[in-house]
Scaffold this motif. Sequence first.
Motif, PDB file in Angstrom:
ATOM      1  N   ARG A   1     -12.332   7.619  -0.725  1.00  0.00           N
ATOM      2  CA  ARG A   1     -11.546   7.373  -2.145  1.00  0.00           C
ATOM      3  C   ARG A   1     -10.329   6.432  -1.763  1.00  0.00           C
ATOM      4  O   ARG A   1      -9.644   5.198  -2.407  1.00  0.00           O
ATOM      5  CB  ARG A   1     -11.108   8.479  -2.922  1.00  0.00           C
ATOM      6  CG  ARG A   1     -10.679   8.138  -4.218  1.00  0.00           C
ATOM      7  CD  ARG A   1     -10.385   9.682  -5.224  1.00  0.00           C
ATOM      8  NE  ARG A   1     -11.565  10.134  -5.333  1.00  0.00           N
ATOM      9  CZ  ARG A   1     -12.000  11.472  -4.763  1.00  0.00           C
ATOM     10  NH1 ARG A   1     -11.190  12.103  -3.866  1.00  0.00           N
ATOM     11  NH2 ARG A   1     -13.264  11.920  -5.188  1.00  0.00           N
ATOM     12  N   SER A   2      -9.388   6.968  -0.886  1.00  0.00           N
ATOM     13  CA  SER A   2      -8.341   6.082  -0.323  1.00  0.00           C
ATOM     14  C   SER A   2      -8.522   4.816   0.063  1.00  0.00           C
ATOM     15  O   SER A   2      -7.887   3.867  -0.127  1.00  0.00           O
ATOM     16  CB  SER A   2      -7.504   6.927   0.657  1.00  0.00           C
ATOM     17  OG  SER A   2      -8.230   6.659   1.978  1.00  0.00           O
ATOM     18  N   GLY A   3      -9.404   4.406   0.584  1.00  0.00           N
ATOM     19  CA  GLY A   3      -9.902   3.052   0.988  1.00  0.00           C
ATOM     20  C   GLY A   3     -10.264   2.428  -0.056  1.00  0.00           C
ATOM     21  O   GLY A   3     -10.167   1.031  -0.171  1.00  0.00           O
ATOM     22  N   MET A   4     -11.077   2.901  -0.951  1.00  0.00           N
ATOM     23  CA  MET A   4     -11.669   2.128  -2.266  1.00  0.00           C
ATOM     24  C   MET A   4     -10.410   1.905  -3.370  1.00  0.00           C
ATOM     25  O   MET A   4     -10.756   1.059  -4.467  1.00  0.00           O
ATOM     26  CB  MET A   4     -12.683   3.028  -2.747  1.00  0.00           C
ATOM     27  CG  MET A   4     -14.099   2.854  -1.958  1.00  0.00           C
ATOM     28  SD  MET A   4     -14.563   1.432  -1.280  1.00  0.00           S
ATOM     29  CE  MET A   4     -14.965   0.405  -2.870  1.00  0.00           C
ATOM     30  N   ASP A   5      -9.385   2.682  -3.442  1.00  0.00           N
ATOM     31  CA  ASP A   5      -8.430   2.528  -4.526  1.00  0.00           C
ATOM     32  C   ASP A   5      -7.653   1.298  -4.365  1.00  0.00           C
ATOM     33  O   ASP A   5      -6.401   1.261  -3.803  1.00  0.00           O
ATOM     34  CB  ASP A   5      -7.610   3.706  -4.525  1.00  0.00           C
ATOM     35  CG  ASP A   5      -6.723   3.677  -5.848  1.00  0.00           C
ATOM     36  OD1 ASP A   5      -6.777   2.818  -6.411  1.00  0.00           O
ATOM     37  OD2 ASP A   5      -5.924   5.096  -5.989  1.00  0.00           O
ATOM     38  N   THR A   6      -8.286  -0.053  -4.352  1.00  0.00           N
ATOM     39  CA  THR A   6      -7.489  -1.088  -3.910  1.00  0.00           C
ATOM     40  C   THR A   6      -6.391  -1.482  -4.893  1.00  0.00           C
ATOM     41  O   THR A   6      -5.326  -2.149  -4.773  1.00  0.00           O
ATOM     42  CB  THR A   6      -8.217  -2.258  -4.050  1.00  0.00           C
ATOM     43  OG1 THR A   6      -8.984  -2.336  -5.260  1.00  0.00           O
ATOM     44  CG2 THR A   6      -9.374  -2.308  -2.833  1.00  0.00           C
ATOM     45  N   ALA A   7      -6.315  -0.741  -6.116  1.00  0.00           N
ATOM     46  CA  ALA A   7      -5.279  -0.997  -7.125  1.00  0.00           C
ATOM     47  C   ALA A   7      -3.737  -0.393  -6.488  1.00  0.00           C
ATOM     48  O   ALA A   7      -2.804  -0.871  -6.413  1.00  0.00           O
ATOM     49  CB  ALA A   7      -5.683  -0.389  -8.510  1.00  0.00           C
ATOM     50  N   HIS A   8      -4.080   0.893  -5.968  1.00  0.00           N
ATOM     51  CA  HIS A   8      -3.185   1.642  -5.443  1.00  0.00           C
ATOM     52  C   HIS A   8      -2.446   0.954  -4.223  1.00  0.00           C
ATOM     53  O   HIS A   8      -1.169   0.675  -3.900  1.00  0.00           O
ATOM     54  CB  HIS A   8      -3.210   3.018  -5.091  1.00  0.00           C
ATOM     55  CG  HIS A   8      -2.215   3.954  -4.340  1.00  0.00           C
ATOM     56  ND1 HIS A   8      -1.051   4.283  -5.087  1.00  0.00           N
ATOM     57  CD2 HIS A   8      -2.054   4.365  -3.190  1.00  0.00           C
ATOM     58  CE1 HIS A   8      -0.170   4.839  -4.244  1.00  0.00           C
ATOM     59  NE2 HIS A   8      -0.760   5.012  -3.005  1.00  0.00           N
ATOM     60  N   ILE A   9      -3.404   0.590  -3.578  1.00  0.00           N
ATOM     61  CA  ILE A   9      -2.941  -0.244  -2.031  1.00  0.00           C
ATOM     62  C   ILE A   9      -2.135  -1.572  -2.446  1.00  0.00           C
ATOM     63  O   ILE A   9      -1.151  -1.799  -1.963  1.00  0.00           O
ATOM     64  CB  ILE A   9      -4.418  -0.472  -1.152  1.00  0.00           C
ATOM     65  CG1 ILE A   9      -4.842   1.006  -0.774  1.00  0.00           C
ATOM     66  CG2 ILE A   9      -3.878  -1.462  -0.198  1.00  0.00           C
ATOM     67  CD1 ILE A   9      -6.264   0.550  -0.119  1.00  0.00           C
ATOM     68  N   GLU A  10      -2.661  -2.108  -3.507  1.00  0.00           N
ATOM     69  CA  GLU A  10      -1.936  -3.323  -3.768  1.00  0.00           C
ATOM     70  C   GLU A  10      -0.605  -3.026  -4.336  1.00  0.00           C
ATOM     71  O   GLU A  10       0.448  -3.801  -3.882  1.00  0.00           O
ATOM     72  CB  GLU A  10      -2.673  -4.076  -5.023  1.00  0.00           C
ATOM     73  CG  GLU A  10      -2.490  -5.538  -5.203  1.00  0.00           C
ATOM     74  CD  GLU A  10      -2.756  -6.466  -3.930  1.00  0.00           C
ATOM     75  OE1 GLU A  10      -1.938  -7.266  -3.787  1.00  0.00           O
ATOM     76  OE2 GLU A  10      -3.735  -6.073  -3.166  1.00  0.00           O
TER      77      GLU A  10
END
Length: 680
Positions: free
Chosen positions: A110-119
């Motif tokens: 989930r941490s890797g797929m949450d690109t909105a948070h990473i962005e």
Amino acid sequence: MHMRLLVTFTLCGAAAAGLLGFMPPEDPKPKKPKYIDRANMDLSVKPGDNFYYYANGSWLKKNPVPASKTRWGSFDELREESSRRLRKLLEEAGKNSSDPKQQKIGDFYRSGMDTAHIESQGMNPIRADLQRIDALTSTQAFLDELAWERTQGMGGALFSFTISQDRKKVDQYIPQIGQGGITLPDRDYYLKNDKRSTTVRDAYRKHLMEMFVLAGIGAREADRMGDAVLRIETALAKAQMARVEMRDPYKTYNKFAVKDLANLTPGVDWNSLLGKMKLQGADSIIISNPNFLRAVDVLLSAVPLEDWKTYLKWNLLNSTAPYLSRSFREQDFKLRQALSGQKEMAPRWQFVSGLIDQQLGDALGQLYVAKYFQPEAKERMLALVNNLQETFASRIKGLDWMSQETKVRALEKLNAFTKKIAYPDKWKDYSSINIAANDLLGNVRRSAQWRYNEMIGRFGRPVDRTEWGMTPPTINAYYSPVNNEIAFPAGILQFPFFDFGADDAVNYGGIGAVIGHEITHGFDDQGRQYAASGNLSDWWTKADADLFKQRADQVVAQYNAFTVLDTLHVNGRLTLGENLADLGGLSMAYEAFTKTKQFQEGKKVDGFTPAQRFFLSWAQVWRSNATPEAMAQLILTDPHSPGEHRANGPIVNMDAWYQAFNIQPGDKMYKAPEQRIRIW
């Protein structure tokens, strides 16, 4: 070659191991494969002119490299399926909050797929690291930072460091330091001035500047910093041994007392540095390339501190870019494009599932084995391994060039092999790793920190021979000389290598040759230098060793003559171990196949004799297309020959292939009987 905790010789290079590309829909009722499919062949090519194209020509024409790949072949098709399975397991794990193990890998996914948070985080995850590097005030502080970063799972700039088995005392772990410190895949990219090398170097130089600009540095300063990194890495590349030299296990075995390292590197206090790397009580250490460390010592005093800080910043940016916001990921991909010719970034889910296989491989591997592995395959594989082992024993006994004295020791080594099939007997416990559903880079670092601590914790303990060098879903196999073991992960135990429904010709030409390949690694130009115990020690008579080297040199010459790309040839010396393993493994597998009922009955299946099906099965394993850039890179870095030459190289030395396809003088691949190379 894939290297983790052990020195290993693999079936297929790690360069093809990225879990990338298109995900096909899951088929609830998998169709039985056509084991030898004429639709994949090009029957207009004579088998004696180019057997690889005869067996695979139509498939090669119909299967160009996908945009998100650098090459595409049988291994990649299986990796695609493995990747799809991992995705499904990870998505299911994320929903299973009742199982802490599954929740851990589910949260990582989930941490890797949450690109909105990473962005939204931008470069915040590394801002404190950059500030800490900026505050360094001395060369000693630089070395202290280097040591601390290793303990924190933040990469390993300047040199490699492991705690692994002592090659001459394999029942003990010992610290080992190797050459490193460069970003491009090989020293030649820094040192050669041919068009390919300079093109890559120019792209790298531009990439350095662009990455520093993304980190908030002005263009002029970023340009200067890029120059500094390139100067340091070029100096390190000049001090490195070439890959062919590094294949010599004696040349890279240089044991020093820790107290004597001051004579090698007066500017480095190794007692202090090793302590800061959490290693206590070591009195000796193995240095693979002492001249490299001498060069590092000179550079530490010659290079300005500001440049060393720039070098550390670069290593930070380079190692974290895949886990940061999109601008960093896209710039990181531009360098890979220049090196490999890959046209598009891989789908996000494939990148993340592959990452978790690397970081928490046993946790994911347990789920993979439970859902996708047939336990019967383990039993069948053990029978095949024993069959191949017995066949190799009879071949050793029948050698006309080896003395009885050396044969006895060779058989002792063969009979001492440990066999690992499908998955480990005990799984690693990751319960102490804190995984957060909104902290991708932190998850990567904490996992790496756990592995570092596990490695350091080995020192002074008995050697754990149950440990594996690959995860269960891996589509590969390996031989470890220091453990004298062969290992076949669950992932490779499927078609085109192995299938319960396939005839013996297909299975022996596939997994049988793989088994033979790994067994032969124990007796290739490197493996033969290790004894039955796993210790690096000479068990050959001089006369026998000389006769082996003469035959091995013939293999070097054979593969040196293969053209890969315009003026590029296979490096027969770099690929010698794998080429010997292919030749020995295929010869062994064929002899074992001749003992089967199918071979002895001789009935045709789909128009092919058993012997023909055996060789066609072998050839289809190696079918592969690749981008020119990837091919050029692999010639420099991969100890395996390209697929075409792996398919064609061994068979021209086997009388059985000539008989199976009626190969005659005048055919392009024909070699006179006296020119055929026979070793194992």
